[in-house]
Every structure is written in C-alpha cells, then in structure tokens.
Design a protein around this motif. Structure first.
Motif, mmCIF file in Angstrom:
data_model
loop_
_atom_site.group_PDB
_atom_site.id
_atom_site.type_symbol
_atom_site.label_atom_id
_atom_site.label_comp_id
_atom_site.label_asym_id
_atom_site.label_seq_id
_atom_site.Cartn_x
_atom_site.Cartn_y
_atom_site.Cartn_z
ATOM 1 N N GLN A 348 0.824 -1.199 0.000
ATOM 2 C CA GLN A 348 0.000 0.000 0.000
ATOM 3 C C GLN A 348 0.866 1.260 0.000
ATOM 4 O O GLN A 348 0.611 2.218 -0.735
ATOM 5 C CB GLN A 348 -0.936 -0.003 1.207
ATOM 6 N N GLU A 351 2.560 1.765 -3.434
ATOM 7 C CA GLU A 351 1.627 2.222 -4.463
ATOM 8 C C GLU A 351 1.278 3.696 -4.274
ATOM 9 O O GLU A 351 1.130 4.444 -5.231
ATOM 10 C CB GLU A 351 0.381 1.350 -4.455
ATOM 11 N N PRO A 357 -0.139 1.061 -9.359
ATOM 12 C CA PRO A 357 -0.288 -0.239 -8.692
ATOM 13 C C PRO A 357 0.896 -1.155 -8.970
ATOM 14 O O PRO A 357 1.505 -1.110 -10.045
ATOM 15 C CB PRO A 357 -1.574 -0.803 -9.294
#
Length: 480
Positions: A348, A351, A357
C-alpha cells in the motif's frame, strides 16, 4: 566522448575496490562518532587515488575531506559519504534468515557501508572522467560520520566546509530507484538530566527525591502532548541512565534522551520547547533538578529541483540496475521473512509513493526494475530525517535513491544489514556511483541549470546557511 560511456568505464575501473571497501566497512560496523577504522579505510583509499586528505574536520575525529583538482579552475563538486552503523542489528551477510554475527552487536542496517563506498567510487570516477574528457574541475569527497547519531553535516556546514561548492550529490540505499521531491522532516534533540536525593527505599523513602520518577513523569507528560502536535510530528525517547539496578535505592540521577521531528526546524524547536516545559514540570513535582542541552538537530531536506531534474534524466537514461533471475529469487526470500501484514502495508505504501499499482506477482520478483521520474510538484513529506538537509541549505544538493534491497524491505532491520553486504546491495551501490558520476558530468555541461540551482538556493536560505543548533553546541562525540 559520450558521458555515459566515460562514466561507465571510470566506475568499472574502481568497482572492485569499491566492493572491497563496502565489505570492509560492513565488517567493521562502527557506531556513530566511533568510525575510526571505517574512516581510515576510506581516507587511505582516497589518498591512494591521489586525493589530498584532511582529517579531524569540524571538531570530529572521524570526519574528513578528500579533494582532487583536475586542470585549472572549473566547478567544484562534492560527494557526501557516510559510514556509521546501528546498534543491535548484527546479521550475516546476504542470508535471508535471522542470524546475527555477534548477538546484540552493531550492523549496517541502513546501508551506510554502501553509501560511503558508492560515493568513493563516484568521486574517483568523476575525477577520471574529467581527465578523460579534458575538462577542469575540483572533486571533493566529504566523510560525514554519525548520521545515525547526532549528525555531522550541520557542524560541517557551520564550519564552512561546503563553501565554494557548485553542487553536492549523494545517494542512499533504498528499495526504489528515484529522486524524490518529498521533504525529509527536521529533527531536534537533547538529553535531560535529573538530579535528586538518594535514600533507603524501605526505611527512609521520605528523605529521597527520585530522579527516575522525574524521568518517568516526563514521559507521561510527553505522551499527553501527542494529541496536540502538528500532523506528521513525532516524539521519540530513550533512557540513557535509568538510575541503577538496585530497587531498594531511590535513584539520585537519571537521564533521558528526547528527539522530536516536524516539517521544519522551527516546528521542531517549538515542539522540543514543549517537551522541555514538561521536564521542568516533572522536576518541580518531584523536587528534583533538571538540566538539558541541545545536542543534535537536522534541518529539513528537499532536493534542489534545478539539478534534480538533470540528474533524474541521467538516471532514466541509464535505467535501473540490471537484476538477474538469481538476484530476484534471493530478494523474494528476503521479502518472505516479513509477516503478511507487513508485506501488505508495504504494498500500500509503495503504491501511494509511486502513484501506480504493483503487479499481482510483485512478491515473486520484488526488485525495482524501473526508474521513477522526478516529480518536482510533489509537496509531500516523509517522517525520516537526515543531516543532508543542512547541506541543502548551504549548497544546491540532491540525494538519489537506488535499490539495494527488495521493495517492501524495512530499513533499520536485520534484513537490511544482510542486504548491505549482498550481491544485490553491491550491484545497487555501483549503479548509484554510475548515476552520480553521469549526473555530475551532465550538470557540468549545463551552466544554466547550475545558475538556476543557485537562484533556487538563494530563495531557500536567504543568502546564508543558518545552523539549527545554538553556537555553543559542539559535536557530542562520545555523548550521543
């Protein structure tokens, strides 16, 4: 002659020596201000390459400079090397399972062995490149101790060490390949010493005044500050002296170290003043005495955008380190040593940082194979701090991140110590040296970028570097 070909040839010539230096410094694993052998190894290597070495710079025994002039005049380029280790992070080299070399011993959990040796390679490679290209310039390696302690670069900047530089470059071992525009926050710290009265804790406790009670009340009070701090601010503490181990003696002396972080040095000083008020209140409550001093402070760091853009384009041209299948497999084994929750949190965070992503199979091949472009409009901040910030207020400065570990790796960990003396770490280090060398050569071809960089610096510092520490604060060698 193409600057990339020239830089590659120069880095290749010095690559074996750089790897040997990184391994030697990794094995020494010396703590802040005690990097005697590590500094000596770097000084000897630079002297052997014809650099003029000056030891004991800015009042620190393990701080030094090494300079080499090529031709007549020309720009002056600085490389900022570090070489201190962290306590408690000993680990066998390149091994993806926890196995300390010395249980509880120090280790290079932030990769400063790679940082120092990589900047050594860049300094020598730039000198060689200037000669090969028939250009003039001055190359200076700055040996900067104790970045993990109370720092050195702010004391060096205060002493005028960076005056006359056209720009300074450095890098840091990381998990991604990029020059980030984000701010590294400022930090400010010191030690609070409490003095009370010792007494028998059983028969005469009423006659004692506990310094340890005062230190603990300081912690309690500081905890209540946490709700009322700026977003992203931090308060850290560690007991330096808890007053001894005899439970039946009321401790007459205790010391506690506090460091606070915030976006700017002004915010950190204001927050540290609030912690100071808490300590004074704790002393009043316990009828003890407190004294304190400001021993460490790093200014906030943001890159000089004018030169960051040039170096980043060079980085993109050179690409990421060329990882092999074997290196990807080793990196995946390291990543698997982290709990699932840590890996998911890392995904997370990555990203969010990269704005894209990660592929679903990223854990199978977790070495960064992309050079992420410089984003000059990014105004974000990270909560880590570095004394490179002080150099950035004295001279146009850029810090490059090059992958030496898998994406998702956590700094200041045994995994990072292992990466710092692995095939992955060494390859990343030499690629960093190549980026720094080529970036410096490109900047020397861009006088307009250097002029813009100086204008940018003037807007940032108002025309002069200002040390965040009071004038009486000296390098806390042996104290921090």
């Amino acid at each position: 002659m193409d600057i990339y070909q020239t830089a590659r040839a120069a880095v290749e010539r010095i690559s074996g020596q750089a790897r040997a230096l990184a391994k030697t410094i990794w094995e020494y694993a010396e703590l802040p201000y005690a990097e005697v052998k590590s500094a000596a190894a770097l000084m000897d290597a630079l002297a052997a390459e014809g650099f003029t070495v000056t030891a004991g710079v800015a009042g620190m025994p393990t701080c030094f400079t090494a300079a080499c002039q090529v031709g007549q005049g020309g720009p002056a380029v600085g490389f900022l090397g570090e070489y201190d280790a962290l306590d408690g992070l000993s680990q066998e080299a390149g091994l993806p399972e926890k196995a300390p070399v010395i249980p509880g011993g120090p280790g290079h959990g932030c990769g400063h062995n790679l940082l120092g040796a990589g900047c050594f390679a860049a300094a020598v490679a730039l000198r060689d490149s200037l000669i090969a290209l028939g250009r003039s310039g001055k190359v200076i390696f700055f040996g900067c101790p104790a970045e993990e302690g109370a720092g050195s670069k702010q004391f060096m900047a205060r002493a005028g060490c960076f005056e006359g530089l056209d720009f300074a470059l450095t890098w840091h071992p990381g998990t991604v390949n990029q020059i980030s525009a984000k701010t590294n926050v400022a930090i400010y710290g010191g030690i609070f010493s409490f003095d009370g009265v010792s007494s028998h804790a059983g028969s005469a406790p009423h006659l004692g005044r506990s310094a340890l009670d005062a230190a603990e009340l300081t912690n309690i009070g500081s905890n209540y500050l946490r709700e009322h701090m700026p977003e992203g601010a931090r308060i850290h503490y560690a007991y330096v002296d808890a007053g001894g181990t005899a439970a039946n003696v009321i401790p007459a002396h205790a010391e506690i170290k506090y460091e606070v972080r915030a976006r700017t040095i002004a915010e950190t000083k204001a927050l540290f003043d609030r912690v100071t008020d808490v300590a004074r209140g704790a002393a009043l409550m316990t009828q003890t005495r407190v004294r304190w001093g400001s021993l460490m402070a790093f200014s906030d760091y943001t890159p000089n955008r004018a030169i960051a853009a040039v170096v980043s384009r060079c980085f993109e041209e050179l690409g990421a380190p060329p990882w092999t299948a074997e290196e990807e497999a080793l990196a995946a084994k390291f990543l698997s040593t982290y709990p699932e929750a840590t890996r998911q949190a890392a995904r997370q965070s990555l990203e969010e940082e990269l704005g894209e992503p990660l592929p679903d199979n990223w854990e199978e091949a977790p070495l960064d194979k992309t050079v992420h472009p410089f984003q000059p409009l990014d105004k974000g901040a990270v909560c880590g701090s570095t004394d490179v910030g002080d150099v950035s207020y004295a001279v146009p400065t850029v810090l490059v991140s090059v992958a030496t570990a898998c994406m998702g790796n956590v700094g200041h960990s045994w995994q990072n110590t292992a990466f710092s003396c692995s095939v992955i770490g060494m390859k990343g280090m030499l690629h960093a040296a190549l980026v720094l060398t080529a970036g410096a050569l490109a900047l020397l071809d861009r006088p307009e970028a250097l002029a813009q960089a100086k204008e940018e610096l003037l807007k940032k510092n108002g025309g002069a570097y200002r040390c965040p520490l009071p004038p009486e604060a000296m390098p806390p060698v042996g104290q921090y």
